[in-house]
Design an enzyme around this catalytic site. Structure first.
Site, PDB file in Angstrom:
ATOM      1  N   TYR A   1       2.347  10.066   0.012  1.00 28.51           N
ATOM      2  CA  TYR A   1       3.542   9.425   1.036  1.00 28.51           C
ATOM      3  C   TYR A   1       4.965  10.107   0.639  1.00 28.51           C
ATOM      4  CZ  TYR A   1      -0.137   6.183   2.715  1.00 28.51           C
ATOM      5  OH  TYR A   1      -1.352   5.925   3.398  1.00 28.51           O
TER       6      TYR A   1
ATOM      7  N   SER B   1      -2.867   1.942  10.182  1.00 27.06           N
ATOM      8  CA  SER B   1      -2.153   2.178  11.580  1.00 27.06           C
ATOM      9  C   SER B   1      -2.692   1.152  12.730  1.00 27.06           C
ATOM     10  CB  SER B   1      -2.402   3.460  12.229  1.00 27.06           C
ATOM     11  OG  SER B   1      -1.661   4.511  11.322  1.00 27.06           O
TER      12      SER B   1
ATOM     13  N   GLN C   1     -10.649   1.846   3.114  1.00 26.87           N
ATOM     14  CA  GLN C   1      -9.247   1.887   4.050  1.00 26.87           C
ATOM     15  C   GLN C   1      -9.554   2.876   5.085  1.00 26.87           C
ATOM     16  OE1 GLN C   1      -4.826   3.128   3.590  1.00 26.87           O
ATOM     17  NE2 GLN C   1      -5.141   1.563   2.101  1.00 26.87           N
TER      18      GLN C   1
ATOM     19  N   GLN D   1       9.467  -0.094   9.718  1.00 30.67           N
ATOM     20  CA  GLN D   1      10.475   0.036   8.737  1.00 30.67           C
ATOM     21  C   GLN D   1      11.574  -0.879   9.046  1.00 30.67           C
ATOM     22  OE1 GLN D   1      10.365   2.085   5.774  1.00 30.67           O
ATOM     23  NE2 GLN D   1       8.069   1.748   6.529  1.00 30.67           N
TER      24      GLN D   1
ATOM     25  N   ASP E   1       0.917  -1.349  -0.112  1.00 30.87           N
ATOM     26  CA  ASP E   1      -0.035   0.032  -0.049  1.00 30.87           C
ATOM     27  C   ASP E   1       0.992   1.188  -0.074  1.00 30.87           C
ATOM     28  OD1 ASP E   1      -2.768   1.424   0.584  1.00 30.87           O
ATOM     29  OD2 ASP E   1      -1.478   2.171   2.133  1.00 30.87           O
TER      30      ASP E   1
ATOM     31  N   LEU F   1      -1.277  -0.658  14.771  1.00 30.19           N
ATOM     32  CA  LEU F   1      -0.650  -0.603  15.955  1.00 30.19           C
ATOM     33  C   LEU F   1      -0.653   1.051  16.665  1.00 30.19           C
ATOM     34  CD1 LEU F   1       2.418  -2.778  15.045  1.00 30.19           C
ATOM     35  CD2 LEU F   1       0.490  -3.519  16.082  1.00 30.19           C
TER      36      LEU F   1
HETATM   37  N1  LIG Z   1      -5.449   5.892   4.097  1.00 32.99           N
HETATM   38  C1  LIG Z   1      -4.658   6.747   5.190  1.00 32.99           C
HETATM   39  O1  LIG Z   1      -5.223   7.830   5.365  1.00 32.99           O
HETATM   40  C2  LIG Z   1      -3.625   6.035   5.861  1.00 32.99           C
HETATM   41  C3  LIG Z   1      -3.139   7.008   6.804  1.00 32.99           C
HETATM   42  C4  LIG Z   1      -1.902   6.381   7.628  1.00 32.99           C
HETATM   43  C5  LIG Z   1      -1.455   5.059   7.199  1.00 32.99           C
HETATM   44  N2  LIG Z   1      -2.131   4.487   6.295  1.00 32.99           N
HETATM   45  C6  LIG Z   1      -1.414   3.188   5.804  1.00 32.99           C
HETATM   46  O2  LIG Z   1      -1.075   2.437   6.712  1.00 32.99           O
HETATM   47  C7  LIG Z   1       0.245   1.933   6.894  1.00 32.99           C
HETATM   48  C8  LIG Z   1       0.554   1.540   8.222  1.00 32.99           C
HETATM   49  O3  LIG Z   1       0.231   2.695   9.204  1.00 32.99           O
HETATM   50  P1  LIG Z   1       1.512   3.067  10.343  1.00 32.99           P
HETATM   51  O4  LIG Z   1       2.821   2.887   9.945  1.00 32.99           O
HETATM   52  O5  LIG Z   1       0.893   4.050  10.967  1.00 32.99           O
HETATM   53  O6  LIG Z   1       1.308   1.581  11.081  1.00 32.99           O
HETATM   54  P2  LIG Z   1       1.463   0.998  12.485  1.00 32.99           P
HETATM   55  O7  LIG Z   1       2.040  -0.704  12.218  1.00 32.99           O
HETATM   56  O8  LIG Z   1       0.373   1.088  13.304  1.00 32.99           O
HETATM   57  O9  LIG Z   1       2.760   1.623  13.085  1.00 32.99           O
HETATM   58  C9  LIG Z   1       4.105   1.751  12.580  1.00 32.99           C
HETATM   59  C10 LIG Z   1       4.995   2.452  13.553  1.00 32.99           C
HETATM   60  O10 LIG Z   1       4.995   1.689  14.693  1.00 32.99           O
HETATM   61  C11 LIG Z   1       6.535   1.281  15.003  1.00 32.99           C
HETATM   62  N3  LIG Z   1       6.446  -0.216  15.314  1.00 32.99           N
HETATM   63  C12 LIG Z   1       5.913  -1.069  14.851  1.00 32.99           C
HETATM   64  N4  LIG Z   1       6.094  -2.177  15.633  1.00 32.99           N
HETATM   65  C13 LIG Z   1       6.873  -2.083  16.613  1.00 32.99           C
HETATM   66  C14 LIG Z   1       7.644  -2.596  17.724  1.00 32.99           C
HETATM   67  N5  LIG Z   1       7.315  -3.633  17.912  1.00 32.99           N
HETATM   68  N6  LIG Z   1       8.309  -1.847  18.664  1.00 32.99           N
HETATM   69  C15 LIG Z   1       8.298  -0.661  18.580  1.00 32.99           C
HETATM   70  N7  LIG Z   1       7.818   0.214  17.436  1.00 32.99           N
HETATM   71  C16 LIG Z   1       7.191  -0.602  16.695  1.00 32.99           C
HETATM   72  C17 LIG Z   1       7.114   1.457  13.747  1.00 32.99           C
HETATM   73  O11 LIG Z   1       8.216   1.728  14.153  1.00 32.99           O
HETATM   74  P3  LIG Z   1       9.370   0.980  13.254  1.00 32.99           P
HETATM   75  O12 LIG Z   1       9.615   1.556  11.736  1.00 32.99           O
HETATM   76  O13 LIG Z   1      10.716   1.307  13.793  1.00 32.99           O
HETATM   77  O14 LIG Z   1       9.502  -0.707  13.654  1.00 32.99           O
HETATM   78  C18 LIG Z   1       6.279   2.351  12.942  1.00 32.99           C
HETATM   79  O15 LIG Z   1       6.899   3.779  13.390  1.00 32.99           O
HETATM   80  C19 LIG Z   1       1.114   3.087   6.292  1.00 32.99           C
HETATM   81  O16 LIG Z   1       2.259   2.719   5.683  1.00 32.99           O
HETATM   82  C20 LIG Z   1      -0.007   3.245   5.177  1.00 32.99           C
HETATM   83  O17 LIG Z   1       0.101   2.530   4.236  1.00 32.99           O
HETATM   84  C21 LIG Z   1      -2.923   4.830   5.471  1.00 32.99           C
END
Ligand SMILES: NC(=O)c1ccc[n+]([C@@H]2O[C@H](COP(=O)([O-])OP(=O)(O)OC[C@H]3O[C@@H](n4cnc5c(N)ncnc54)[C@H](OP(=O)(O)O)[C@@H]3O)[C@@H](O)[C@H]2O)c1
Length: 303
Positions: A57, A210, A180, A269, A52, A212
């Site tokens: 982005y 998101s 989404q 990441q 995705d 998490l």
């Molecule tokens: N449609 C929309 O409006 C919208 C908005 C936001 C996001 N999205 C989509 O949703 C995807 C996921 O969103 P998100 O990145 O916010 O997802 P998320 O999985 O809720 O959060 C990711 C964050 O959590 C941290 N993390 C994950 N596992 C961890 C662990 N075990 N310990 C410590 N930190 C941890 C990651 O850091 P590290 O990288 O250091 O692991 C990263 O900063 C995005 O990439 C995008 O594709 C869509």
């Protein structure tokens, strides 16, 4: 014996079969091609073949498309990875306006995404956020033209309410395939505001963003006492310790256990964390566990 909820490993997004864990590229911009390739390869290894991204982005000095450029470079270097991916991108966020989902802009945005990604078709093209100034006729015209021209295979929406989804669907002669929304134990709105109901009614897949809470549902996060985060983390921790997994894996299992064909978009990441995310499928989450997490999220018993 306590009933264990079924967490399917794969599901359908329209005609596409994809792993229920999916990989999100919001935080991808700035990665080297080598590191980005390792993340995509690891995601594919755990079955996360839905990738995705979005035009917005990595927005920065070079404008839109920072994250798409990185993914495009990965595909250019290893074209087989594109073929193994169900590729999702989005259009319609246009700083500083902020939104523009008129047909002309959707078409221009899609064409720019295709060029940056180095591909000739987007598998699932989403409207990123509702543009309150674009009529549903205009939005539908843009999607229909892109689909008729073979630039997108399927279409969907993000951050749309159930009424907005129905209004757009009423103007299309093909079915939307995805919605989404933000959905996690810290973002439970979709359970109560009709988002997951309309998805089941119309057969949309649900891509939970998101899952998490953007990193708040992880072992490294220390919540303020008495908050929703603290309540939810306490319940997740008890289940995680019983199941011998991380709190993040329990949170992913909770999202995936909902019956609305939910896909969880992980955003880490860190390659080791991508790989470990698959533990979500091993969590034996009972019906009681699921509701205990929801009650913690609500801060109140179920009625
Ligand atoms: N449609 C929309 O409006 C919208 C908005 C936001 C996001 N999205 C989509 O949703 C995807 C996921 O969103 P998100 O990145 O916010 O997802 P998320 O999985 O809720 O959060 C990711 C964050 O959590 C941290 N993390 C994950 N596992 C961890 C662990 N075990 N310990 C410590 N930190 C941890 C990651 O850091 P590290 O990288 O250091 O692991 C990263 O900063 C995005 O990439 C995008 O594709 C869509």
């Amino acid at each position: 014996m306590t009933e264990v909820l079924h967490i399917p490993r794969v599901g359908m997004i329209g005609p596409f079969e994809a792993g229920r864990l999916a990989y999100g590229c919001w935080r991808f911009a700035g990665s080297s091609v080598e590191s980005a390739t390792a993340k995509i390869e690891t995601a594919l290894e755990i079955g996360a073949n839905l990738v995705d991204t979005a035009a917005i982005y990595g927005f920065g000095a070079e404008g839109l498309g920072g994250a798409e450029r990185v993914l495009g470079a990965v595909y250019a270097q290893a074209p087989a990875l594109r073929d193994r991916t169900v590729l999702v991108t989005k259009a319609g966020i246009h700083p500083p306006v902020p939104y523009d989902s008129r047909a002309s802009n959707l078409i221009a945005s899609c064409e720019a995404s295709l060029a940056r990604l180095g591909t000739d078709v987007i598998d699932v093209f989403l409207i990123h956020r509702p543009d309150l100034l674009a009529s549903y006729d205009e939005v539908a015209e843009g999607l229909a033209r892109l689909r008729a021209d073979g630039k997108i295979r399927e279409a969907g929406v993000s951050n749309f309410s159930h009424t907005q989804i129905r209004a757009l669907q009423s103007k299309l002669d093909f079915p939307l395939v995805a919605s989404q929304p933000e959905f996690s134990p810290l973002a439970i709105g979709p359970l109560e505001d009709g988002t997951l109901d309309v998805a089941q009614e119309l057969g949309l897949s649900v891509m939970a963003w998101s899952p998490l809470g953007g990193g708040r549902l992880t072992a490294g996060h220390t919540p303020e006492a008495g908050t929703q985060e603290a309540r939810v983390l306490a319940v997740l921790e008890a289940i995680a310790s019983r199941e011998n997994v991380g709190v993040d894996h329990v949170a992913l299992a909770w999202v995936l256990a909902h019956p609305a064909n939910v896909f969880a978009l992980i955003g880490t990441q860190n390659v080791a964390r991508i790989e470990a995310s698959a533990k979500a499928f091993d969590v034996k989450l009972s019906r009681q566990d699921w509701y205990d997490i929801l009650v913690a999220a609500r801060g109140a018993e179920m009625p």
